[in-house]
Enzyme design. Structure first.
Site, mmCIF file in Angstrom:
data_model
loop_
_atom_site.group_PDB
_atom_site.id
_atom_site.type_symbol
_atom_site.label_atom_id
_atom_site.label_comp_id
_atom_site.label_asym_id
_atom_site.label_seq_id
_atom_site.Cartn_x
_atom_site.Cartn_y
_atom_site.Cartn_z
ATOM 1 N N TYR A 72 0.834 -1.212 0.000
ATOM 2 C CA TYR A 72 0.000 0.000 0.000
ATOM 3 C C TYR A 72 0.863 1.253 0.000
ATOM 4 O O TYR A 72 0.582 2.218 -0.712
ATOM 5 C CB TYR A 72 -0.909 -0.005 1.232
ATOM 6 C CG TYR A 72 -1.984 1.051 1.180
ATOM 7 C CD1 TYR A 72 -3.254 0.745 0.713
ATOM 8 C CD2 TYR A 72 -1.722 2.360 1.589
ATOM 9 C CE1 TYR A 72 -4.250 1.707 0.637
ATOM 10 C CE2 TYR A 72 -2.717 3.335 1.519
ATOM 11 C CZ TYR A 72 -3.975 3.006 1.049
ATOM 12 O OH TYR A 72 -4.957 3.961 0.977
ATOM 13 N N PHE A 124 -6.955 19.546 -25.189
ATOM 14 C CA PHE A 124 -7.612 18.252 -25.320
ATOM 15 C C PHE A 124 -8.985 18.318 -24.648
ATOM 16 O O PHE A 124 -9.189 19.115 -23.733
ATOM 17 C CB PHE A 124 -6.736 17.178 -24.666
ATOM 18 C CG PHE A 124 -7.242 15.781 -24.877
ATOM 19 C CD1 PHE A 124 -7.142 15.184 -26.124
ATOM 20 C CD2 PHE A 124 -7.824 15.068 -23.841
ATOM 21 C CE1 PHE A 124 -7.613 13.902 -26.323
ATOM 22 C CE2 PHE A 124 -8.289 13.779 -24.032
ATOM 23 C CZ PHE A 124 -8.185 13.196 -25.281
ATOM 24 N N ASP A 125 -9.946 17.477 -25.106
ATOM 25 C CA ASP A 125 -11.318 17.675 -24.601
ATOM 26 C C ASP A 125 -11.465 17.465 -23.092
ATOM 27 O O ASP A 125 -12.189 18.222 -22.446
ATOM 28 C CB ASP A 125 -12.378 16.896 -25.412
ATOM 29 C CG ASP A 125 -12.025 15.456 -25.650
ATOM 30 O OD1 ASP A 125 -11.122 14.955 -24.955
ATOM 31 O OD2 ASP A 125 -12.651 14.812 -26.513
ATOM 32 N N ASP A 215 0.783 19.104 -21.308
ATOM 33 C CA ASP A 215 -0.125 17.959 -21.424
ATOM 34 C C ASP A 215 0.628 16.973 -22.314
ATOM 35 O O ASP A 215 0.710 17.139 -23.526
ATOM 36 C CB ASP A 215 -1.444 18.427 -22.045
ATOM 37 C CG ASP A 215 -2.432 17.284 -22.217
ATOM 38 O OD1 ASP A 215 -2.086 16.136 -21.885
ATOM 39 O OD2 ASP A 215 -3.549 17.539 -22.696
ATOM 40 N N ALA A 217 0.751 13.590 -23.167
ATOM 41 C CA ALA A 217 0.380 12.239 -23.615
ATOM 42 C C ALA A 217 1.293 11.704 -24.733
ATOM 43 O O ALA A 217 1.741 10.570 -24.687
ATOM 44 C CB ALA A 217 -1.073 12.229 -24.070
ATOM 45 N N LYS A 258 -0.843 6.448 -23.791
ATOM 46 C CA LYS A 258 -0.322 6.825 -25.113
ATOM 47 C C LYS A 258 1.164 6.470 -25.161
ATOM 48 O O LYS A 258 1.506 5.311 -25.291
ATOM 49 C CB LYS A 258 -0.552 8.317 -25.395
ATOM 50 C CG LYS A 258 -1.862 8.919 -24.896
ATOM 51 C CD LYS A 258 -3.089 8.397 -25.583
ATOM 52 C CE LYS A 258 -4.414 8.932 -25.060
ATOM 53 N NZ LYS A 258 -4.557 10.230 -24.476
ATOM 54 N N HIS A 450 -21.542 12.170 -28.460
ATOM 55 C CA HIS A 450 -20.982 11.277 -29.491
ATOM 56 C C HIS A 450 -20.740 9.861 -28.976
ATOM 57 O O HIS A 450 -20.785 8.904 -29.739
ATOM 58 C CB HIS A 450 -19.699 11.864 -30.068
ATOM 59 C CG HIS A 450 -18.620 12.116 -29.053
ATOM 60 N ND1 HIS A 450 -18.708 13.119 -28.117
ATOM 61 C CD2 HIS A 450 -17.458 11.485 -28.810
ATOM 62 C CE1 HIS A 450 -17.643 13.091 -27.361
ATOM 63 N NE2 HIS A 450 -16.856 12.111 -27.747
#
Ligand SMILES: *Cc1c(COP(=O)(O)O)cnc(C)c1O
Length: 463
Positions: A72, A124-125, A215, A217, A258, A450
């Site tokens: 842990y 990014f969304d 960001d 990724a 990614k 979507h």
């Protein structure tokens, strides 16, 4: 004779995929209400829905899984990940999270407050979502060249420094918690940001006393493009370029699904100890204790190994060249795509490919369904369905571009699969005059429609 290019790995384990018949696909896609997200994966032959968490781990990553420490607190897997992030990205502090958006949630809980402004390059969304959820505003400062799909520019992910400077001049730095640089820029088509642009954005940030967040990724694909395209970097290793890139960042959020080539995972990296400490509290609340943050020990081990492999030139060359290979096959067939070809996906210009389908009937979605019917290939719509409705008028927002994104999972498909994709799209292209109509909405969710939308054919027609 010059030897042809080939993959920098060989295959040790395989997964069977099955070709279906057109009759089967017609039934399945109808049952899925013409939404590709609703299909069972076994009904898909070649799955290019996303490159997120869909890659193949290496033998070394699988061996690392066996060495995972599931304690842990204070697990060796945590310490290994900490050392890797220090060695490869150069950050002294980090928190593991279960994926990229969780990293955003934890970090933004500390940094973003109501009324704030967050400038960046085509956020990014989920990044935008986490900003807007906190009643702050994301401002896109991407260069205009990014919006012309045919224009060749080596770094279409770049920030327009004039646009950024205006935002910084018009807002006190207390209102701007950070600038976000998305590497590579997914929304603009997997397009990279140059080292020069990173440096200049960092200088502007310093001048206005604002922090800089990466960001990250697809940071390794971004570094590959810097090596290949930017003057002065061809002799440097990817790892040297990565260290140089990140030295400009105060924070990094990472979706490890990614470029760290794992199926699940993420992290936040920090330079500042105080912000790390504040974020730790949110990590404990939302993700898990600071030494695991929603990840198993074995997953942290695989992630560390993946970060190392993902920043090797030979792997990245194989990866980006496969995307280029698919893009060039499509160009050969006269199929309109976004250029230059990006790092992780090929974006097909659906408006040009299906000229007869009215925009009210979801052109890129229609193309996605046709490609699925043709050969069982699944892409994803980046068009009117994704753009959703205006929150006030509730009218559809019609984006300039209707794109079908074909994202390539890492180390998963061969170029023979790419040949099938290209031939299938050519067949759709050849019968484009017979595709006159698209779809209308039967049911939709109030936001992010979507993913779950249910469609029906706008006109009764035979396939
Ligand atoms: C995927 C992605 C995210 C979100 O990460 P998840 O792991 O999907 O939560 C954020 N930013 C960029 C640029 C991404 O590609």
């Amino acid at each position: 004779m010059e030897l042809p290019f080939s993959e920098s790995y060989k295959i040790k384990m395989v997964e069977t995929i099955r070709r279906s018949t057109r009759e089967e696909r017609e039934k399945w896609i109808k049952e899925a209400y013409f939404n590709l997200f609703n299909l069972r994966s076994e009904y898909v032959f070649i799955d290019l829905l996303t490159d997120s968490g869909t890659g193949a781990m290496s033998d070394k990553q699988w061996s690392e899984m066996m060495l995972g420490d599931e304690s842990y607190a204070g697990a060796s897997s945590y310490l290994k990940m900490r050392q890797t992030i220090k060695d490869i990205l150069g950050f002294p502090y980090f928190l593991p999270t279960h994926q990229g958006r969780a990293a955003e949630n934890v970090l933004f809980s500390v940094l973003v407050k109501e009324g704030d402004i967050v400038p960046g390059n085509s956020h990014f969304d989920t990044t935008k979502g986490h900003i807007e959820f906190r009643k702050a505003k994301a401002i896109d400062c991407t260069i205009n060249e990014a919006f012309d799909t045919t224009l060749i520019h080596p770094f279409k992910g770049n920030v327009d420094l004039n646009k950024l400077e205006k935002v910084l001049e018009n807002n006190s730095n207390e209102r701007v918690p950070f600038i976000v640089l998305t590497l590579t820029n997914n929304t603009a088509g997997g397009q990279p940001v140059s080292m020069k642009n990173i440096r200049e954005v960092s200088q502007l940030a310093k001048k206005h006393a604002v922090s800089l967040l990466f960001d990250s990724a697809r940071f390794a694909e971004n570094a590959y493009f810097i090596k290949i395209r930017e003057e002065g970097y061809s002799h440097k290793t990817i790892k040297e370029i990565v260290i140089e890139m990140f030295q400009y960042a105060d924070y990094a959020t990472m979706s490890s699904k990614k470029d760290a080539i794992v199926n699940m995972g993420g992290f936040i990296a920090f330079r500042d100890r105080e912000i790390y400490r504040q974020a730790s509290t949110f990590n404990i609340m939302f993700e898990g204790f600071v030494t695991y943050g929603g990840m198993s020990g074995r997953d942290m081990n695989a992630l560390s190994q993946g970060l190392d492999e993902g920043t090797e030139f030979d792997y990245l060359e194989t990866r980006v060249k496969q995307v280029e290979y698919l893009g060039n096959e499509l160009i050969k067939y006269g199929i309109p795509i976004q250029q230059p070809i990006g790092g992780h996906a090929v974006f097909v210009n659906a408006k040009q490919l299906l000229p007869h389908v009215p925009r009210e009937e979801f052109i890129a979605q229609t193309l996605g369904v046709e490609l699925y019917l043709e050969a069982g290939i699944r892409g994803v719509e980046i068009g009117t369905l994704l753009a959703d409705r205006d929150p006030v008028t509730r009218n559809n927002r019609y984006p300039e571009l209707e794109l079908l994104r074909l994202a390539l999972p890492r180390r998963t498909y061969t170029n023979n699969h790419m040949d099938v994709v290209a031939a299938a799209l050519k067949n759709v292209y050849d019968r484009r005059d017979s595709i006159q109509s698209g779809y209308k909405i039967k049911w939709e969710a109030p936001i992010m429609r979507h993913f779950t939308v249910e469609l029906e054919k706008s006109k009764i027609k035979l396939f």
